[in-house]
Design an enzyme around this catalytic site. Sequence first.
Site, mmCIF file in Angstrom:
data_model
loop_
_atom_site.group_PDB
_atom_site.id
_atom_site.type_symbol
_atom_site.label_atom_id
_atom_site.label_comp_id
_atom_site.label_asym_id
_atom_site.label_seq_id
_atom_site.Cartn_x
_atom_site.Cartn_y
_atom_site.Cartn_z
ATOM 1 N N LYS A 12 0.852 -1.189 0.000
ATOM 2 C CA LYS A 12 0.000 0.000 0.000
ATOM 3 C C LYS A 12 0.889 1.240 0.000
ATOM 4 C CE LYS A 12 -4.261 1.290 2.450
ATOM 5 N NZ LYS A 12 -5.089 0.962 3.631
ATOM 6 N N GLU B 141 -18.851 -6.788 10.233
ATOM 7 C CA GLU B 141 -19.790 -6.080 11.104
ATOM 8 C C GLU B 141 -20.800 -7.019 11.755
ATOM 9 O OE1 GLU B 141 -18.189 -3.169 8.133
ATOM 10 O OE2 GLU B 141 -19.062 -5.174 7.998
ATOM 11 N N ARG C 222 -25.248 -3.496 7.463
ATOM 12 C CA ARG C 222 -24.875 -4.879 7.180
ATOM 13 C C ARG C 222 -25.127 -5.784 8.380
ATOM 14 N NH1 ARG C 222 -19.250 -5.061 4.219
ATOM 15 N NH2 ARG C 222 -20.455 -6.171 2.663
#
Length: 634
Positions: A282, A366, A394
């Site tokens: 990244k 979640e 969610r």
Amino acid sequence: MAILESITCPQDLRALSDDQLETLAAEIRDVLITTVATNTGHLGPNLGVVELTLAIHRVFDSPRDRVVFDTGHQAYVHKLVTGRNATFGTLRKEGGVSGYPSQAESDHDIVENSHASTSLSYADGIAKAYAIRGEDRHVVAVIGDGALTGGMAWEALNNIAINPRSRLVIVVNDNGRSYTPTIGGLANALTGLRTNPRYEHVLDMVKKRLNAVPGVGPAAYDALHAMKKGLKDALAPQGLFEDLGLKYVGPVDGHDRAAMEHVLAQAKRFNGPVIVHALTRKGYGYDPAEQHEADQFHAPGPFDVQTGAEKPKGRIWTDHFSEAIVEIGERRPDIVAITAAMMHPVGLDKFQARFPERTFDVGIAEQHAATSAAGLAIGGLHPVVAVYATFLNRAFDQVLMDCALHKCGVTFVLDRAGVTGDDGASHNGMWDMSILQVVPGLRLAAPRDVATLREVLDEAVEVDDAPTVVRFPKGPPPEDIPAVGKAGGADVLVRNGTKDVLVVAVGSMASVAVDVADRLVAQGIGVTVVDPRWVMPVDPALVDLAREHQLVVSVEDNGRIGGCGSVLLQTLNDAGVHTPFRLHGIPQEFLDHAKRPAILERIGLTPQALALGIVEDMTALSEGRTLVDADRQP
């Protein structure tokens, strides 16, 4: 002329030499850095997929072959090579290029998702559709190791594995991070793949030695090579995927474009589901991002291109929550914190630093976060689950059936509630207050300022027999707005003149309502502004106030349907209060990306628009006319 300027479609990439492609990659990184430095957006993830994206578009034929990006915030490179370079400077600006894939922008974008762990299910369905229709097309799904921690991704893999002729290539972009280092057993397994060089090293050594033996050597090597799966399982855990029945290729250096093209071409020829494991970094190619310890410039604010130094910014709601939850943790040893791969974005990093043994990052999961929190509550603790408001959608079933049904004292803290703006439709936290209204026993607070945030957070963690929710918006909070009185548990913010208009202002709309009141008083209209603080359940005091006024106006930064205003209207109807009612909120539609103030103006949630409407309504009432299109009880 820069090479990037000559790229109008992915097919143009195939005419470039290796040297030109290397130059193009550098040009793309320059554009990414300079654009995001001004416009903001997701930098680190896109710097990490430059070569990977170029390789995908050189091997596959988009848009005939479909490319689906999980989460979608790493699709900037894809946009640049699919005809949007000329307009990329408008990234995240109103009317400009979206920060996520957008069907309206290009035929190369098919899925506009920015919720994680969904790409494999989309890709599975698309690939099945092409097979049924007899179309010779491939589907490529690009998913990060962080998104693979989501249960939905594994549900998809389980189904993909039973379709051996599915022309689906799954590229696992493994950078060891989602926002921050990826958490969990899967992450540990991928780390083993990423860091264990033994398989390739041993296989190369054996190949050289056996092939050197005259006569029998090559045949012996071929026999050994046929047993490579067993060798792989012994030396590195790629059996994680192959045991599902999925062909596995890798790991491969995701920044080596030629190597990526080679393995993608192999995967394409296989004509069945294949996982290509790409190792990336990244922020690759931009030293300030690579050295940024927190999140490799995942989504920085405006910054200086030369130094990478972010420009000073004021304190936001998240910062104040971060401090408040640490203070509560100091007083309450039973408080534990949970988040879903968003430790820094939701402000739990300080709590984690102070109480590491009481902090849990569950990855992009979640649903698990909510039910695990229920378990923690059953075990005698009080969990605080902090996520963005849009991501609680969610876990609705878990809030309803796992937390509320069992009367678990779990506090959900929803950051970025209401209109968020720049990130577009999927990130606006405009659904939570409607969704949660149906949950029996749940209590929901929407603080108007920092002082109220601290108050309701303290009150929320005291509730041990029901879930509680505290939601606040994106950005800096307003100055504290003092109450001039109380009405039940609600704060009265303005009480001026006769009881003409009652404005019920939810959360961040309180400061707007105070401004509205000033405008109404200037027009000779009496006004009372009330902040309910706790909007679920409805405070009985609001019913009494509504009965005393000529007009009730509710204002909230949530969808109009099923939100706080709708429930208040129903409550008044049940109580036999027929005062004319105006309900103001977010239209029930997917909002295009723009700055929050621009969106609020567009949807009429500004002091000027609200005050004008109220003046017109009061004029109509004074003349004995029926309010046009008013929200009315039957």
